[in-house]
Design a protein around this motif. Structure first.
Motif, PDB file in Angstrom:
ATOM      1  N   LEU A   1      -7.734  -0.869  21.204  1.00  0.00           N
ATOM      2  CA  LEU A   1      -7.615   0.572  20.983  1.00  0.00           C
ATOM      3  C   LEU A   1      -8.973   1.188  20.674  1.00  0.00           C
ATOM      4  CD1 LEU A   1      -5.866   3.136  20.502  1.00  0.00           C
ATOM      5  CD2 LEU A   1      -5.676   2.408  18.110  1.00  0.00           C
ATOM      6  N   THR A   2      -9.687   0.584  19.742  1.00  0.00           N
ATOM      7  CA  THR A   2     -10.977   1.129  19.303  1.00  0.00           C
ATOM      8  C   THR A   2     -12.013   1.123  20.430  1.00  0.00           C
ATOM      9  OG1 THR A   2     -10.552   0.311  17.059  1.00  0.00           O
ATOM     10  CG2 THR A   2     -12.815   0.922  17.599  1.00  0.00           C
ATOM     11  N   ILE A   3     -12.163  -0.012  21.076  1.00  0.00           N
ATOM     12  CA  ILE A   3     -13.172  -0.134  22.136  1.00  0.00           C
ATOM     13  C   ILE A   3     -12.796   0.711  23.351  1.00  0.00           C
ATOM     14  CG2 ILE A   3     -14.274  -1.731  23.753  1.00  0.00           C
ATOM     15  CD1 ILE A   3     -13.958  -3.901  21.581  1.00  0.00           C
ATOM     16  N   GLY A   4     -11.510   0.696  23.712  1.00  0.00           N
ATOM     17  CA  GLY A   4     -11.061   1.457  24.873  1.00  0.00           C
ATOM     18  C   GLY A   4     -11.301   2.948  24.733  1.00  0.00           C
TER      19      GLY A   4
ATOM     20  N   VAL B   1     -10.403   6.281  16.904  1.00  0.00           N
ATOM     21  CA  VAL B   1     -11.362   5.188  16.695  1.00  0.00           C
ATOM     22  C   VAL B   1     -11.403   4.805  15.218  1.00  0.00           C
ATOM     23  CG1 VAL B   1     -13.817   4.575  16.751  1.00  0.00           C
ATOM     24  CG2 VAL B   1     -12.774   5.714  18.713  1.00  0.00           C
ATOM     25  N   GLY B   2     -11.323   5.792  14.355  1.00  0.00           N
ATOM     26  CA  GLY B   2     -11.297   5.523  12.919  1.00  0.00           C
ATOM     27  C   GLY B   2     -10.073   4.717  12.512  1.00  0.00           C
TER      28      GLY B   2
ATOM     29  N   GLY C   1      -7.719  -0.584  11.275  1.00  0.00           N
ATOM     30  CA  GLY C   1      -6.801  -1.651  11.648  1.00  0.00           C
ATOM     31  C   GLY C   1      -7.505  -2.994  11.771  1.00  0.00           C
ATOM     32  N   ILE C   2      -8.728  -2.972  12.309  1.00  0.00           N
ATOM     33  CA  ILE C   2      -9.513  -4.202  12.427  1.00  0.00           C
ATOM     34  C   ILE C   2      -9.810  -4.772  11.037  1.00  0.00           C
ATOM     35  CG2 ILE C   2     -11.760  -5.147  13.095  1.00  0.00           C
ATOM     36  CD1 ILE C   2     -11.756  -3.137  15.430  1.00  0.00           C
ATOM     37  N   ILE C   3     -10.259  -3.910  10.142  1.00  0.00           N
ATOM     38  CA  ILE C   3     -10.607  -4.347   8.783  1.00  0.00           C
ATOM     39  C   ILE C   3      -9.387  -4.897   8.051  1.00  0.00           C
ATOM     40  CG2 ILE C   3     -11.424  -3.557   6.523  1.00  0.00           C
ATOM     41  CD1 ILE C   3     -13.126  -1.478   8.049  1.00  0.00           C
ATOM     42  N   LEU C   4      -8.263  -4.179   8.127  1.00  0.00           N
ATOM     43  CA  LEU C   4      -7.057  -4.611   7.425  1.00  0.00           C
ATOM     44  C   LEU C   4      -6.495  -5.905   8.000  1.00  0.00           C
ATOM     45  CD1 LEU C   4      -5.129  -1.249   6.855  1.00  0.00           C
ATOM     46  CD2 LEU C   4      -6.270  -2.661   5.143  1.00  0.00           C
ATOM     47  N   SER C   5      -6.501  -6.037   9.306  1.00  0.00           N
ATOM     48  CA  SER C   5      -5.937  -7.251   9.920  1.00  0.00           C
ATOM     49  C   SER C   5      -6.747  -8.487   9.531  1.00  0.00           C
ATOM     50  CB  SER C   5      -5.870  -7.103  11.441  1.00  0.00           C
ATOM     51  OG  SER C   5      -7.157  -6.903  11.996  1.00  0.00           O
TER      52      SER C   5
ATOM     53  N   THR D   1      -8.463   1.481  31.449  1.00  0.00           N
ATOM     54  CA  THR D   1      -8.878   1.020  30.121  1.00  0.00           C
ATOM     55  C   THR D   1      -8.319   1.926  29.035  1.00  0.00           C
ATOM     56  OG1 THR D   1     -10.928   0.125  31.043  1.00  0.00           O
ATOM     57  CG2 THR D   1     -10.847   0.455  28.663  1.00  0.00           C
ATOM     58  N   VAL D   2      -8.328   3.227  29.276  1.00  0.00           N
ATOM     59  CA  VAL D   2      -7.773   4.178  28.302  1.00  0.00           C
ATOM     60  C   VAL D   2      -6.266   3.977  28.176  1.00  0.00           C
ATOM     61  CG1 VAL D   2      -7.536   6.602  27.668  1.00  0.00           C
ATOM     62  CG2 VAL D   2      -9.589   5.834  28.876  1.00  0.00           C
ATOM     63  N   ALA D   3      -5.600   3.762  29.320  1.00  0.00           N
ATOM     64  CA  ALA D   3      -4.156   3.519  29.299  1.00  0.00           C
ATOM     65  C   ALA D   3      -3.842   2.218  28.558  1.00  0.00           C
ATOM     66  CB  ALA D   3      -3.622   3.452  30.730  1.00  0.00           C
TER      67      ALA D   3
END
Length: 199
Positions: free
Chosen positions: A26-29, A69-70, A75-79, A165-167
Motif C-alpha cells: 500500500l505504502t510503496i504503491g 502513505v501515513g 501499519g508497517i511499524i505496528l506489524s 500498481t495503484v490497483a
C-alpha cells in the motif's frame, strides 16, 4: 486444548507478516505510482479533467495520498512491533497479563478502523480518477496513466505511472484491514478467555 508454542508462534507470525507485506504494498504503491512530480501531486480524487490547448489538464488538490502513505507507514511499524511481541510471548510460552492482551486488542481494533479509512480512501479516490479520465478522454484509465502527466506547464517533462500498481495497492489495503480485524478478534477472544469477563 492448548496449542504448542511453536504452532501459536507460527500462526501469529504469518498473520503479522501478511500485515507487514500489505502495508508495504500500500505504502510503496501509492507513494511511487499515485503521485508525481516534485510537488508530489496526488492522482486520487482528481476533478475537472478537460482538454485545453490540445493538452488534457485537471485539478489535483487532494491530500489523500499523503494520508494513505501515513497509514501504510504506521501499519508497517505496528506489524513489526506486534510480530516481535507475539514471538516474545508465544515462543517462550509466557503467560500474558490480561491488561497486556487488552492493550493489544484495543490498539489492533483502532488500527483496523484507521486501515479501513485508508483502504476506502484509496478505492474511492482511484475510482473517481479513472471515471474522470475515461469519460473525457474516451480511452482507458490505464492508458492515461501510461501516457504520463506533467505539471506547471512543463509538457516535455512527463511522469508515467502504472495503474496496475495503484490497483494492487488498493487491494492490499483491504487485505490489510482484514488481517488486522482477524488479529483484533483473536486478542479480544484471548482477553475474554484470560479474564473471564467482557468489557
Amino acid at each position: 486444548m492448548q496449542l504448542p508454542a511453536y504452532v501459536k508462534t507460527g500462526g501469529y507470525a504469518v498473520l503479522h507478516l501478511i500485515q507487514l507485506i500489505t502495508a508495504m504494498v500500500l505504502t510503496i504503491g501509492i507513494s511511487t505510482q499515485a503521485q508525481y512530480g516534485p510537488p508530489k501531486i496526488c492522482l486520487l480524487y482528481i476533478s475537472n479533467y478537460h482538454l485545453q490547448n490540445r493538452e488534457f489538464i485537471f485539478d489535483a488538490k487532494s491530500g489523500a495520498c499523503g494520508g494513505i502513505v501515513g497509514i501504510g507507514t504506521l501499519g508497517i511499524i505496528l506489524s513489526i512491533a506486534f510480530l516481535f511481541i507475539s514471538i516474545a510471548y508465544n515462543l517462550r510460552a509466557k503467560l500474558r497479563a490480561s491488561r497486556i492482551i487488552l492493550t493489544l486488542a484495543v490498539v489492533a481494533s483502532i488500527f483496523t478502523f484507521v486501515a479501513l479509512i485508508g483502504a476506502s480512501m484509496t478505492s474511492v479516490g482511484l475510482k473517481q480518477t479513472c471515471s474522470q479520465f475515461e469519460s473525457v478522454s474516451n480511452t482507458s484509465c490505464e492508458a492515461v496513466f501510461a501516457t504520463g502527466f506533467f505539471y506547471d506547464g512543463k509538457v516535455g517533462e512527463t511522469y508515467r505511472r502504472n495503474l496496475a500498481t495503484v490497483a494492487a495497492a488498493a487491494g492490499a489495503g483491504w487485505v490489510m484491514v482484514l488481517s488486522w480485524a482477524v488479529y483484533a478478534a483473536l486478542e479480544w477472544y484471548n482477553y475474554k478467555h484470560e479474564s473471564e469477563r467482557w468489557w
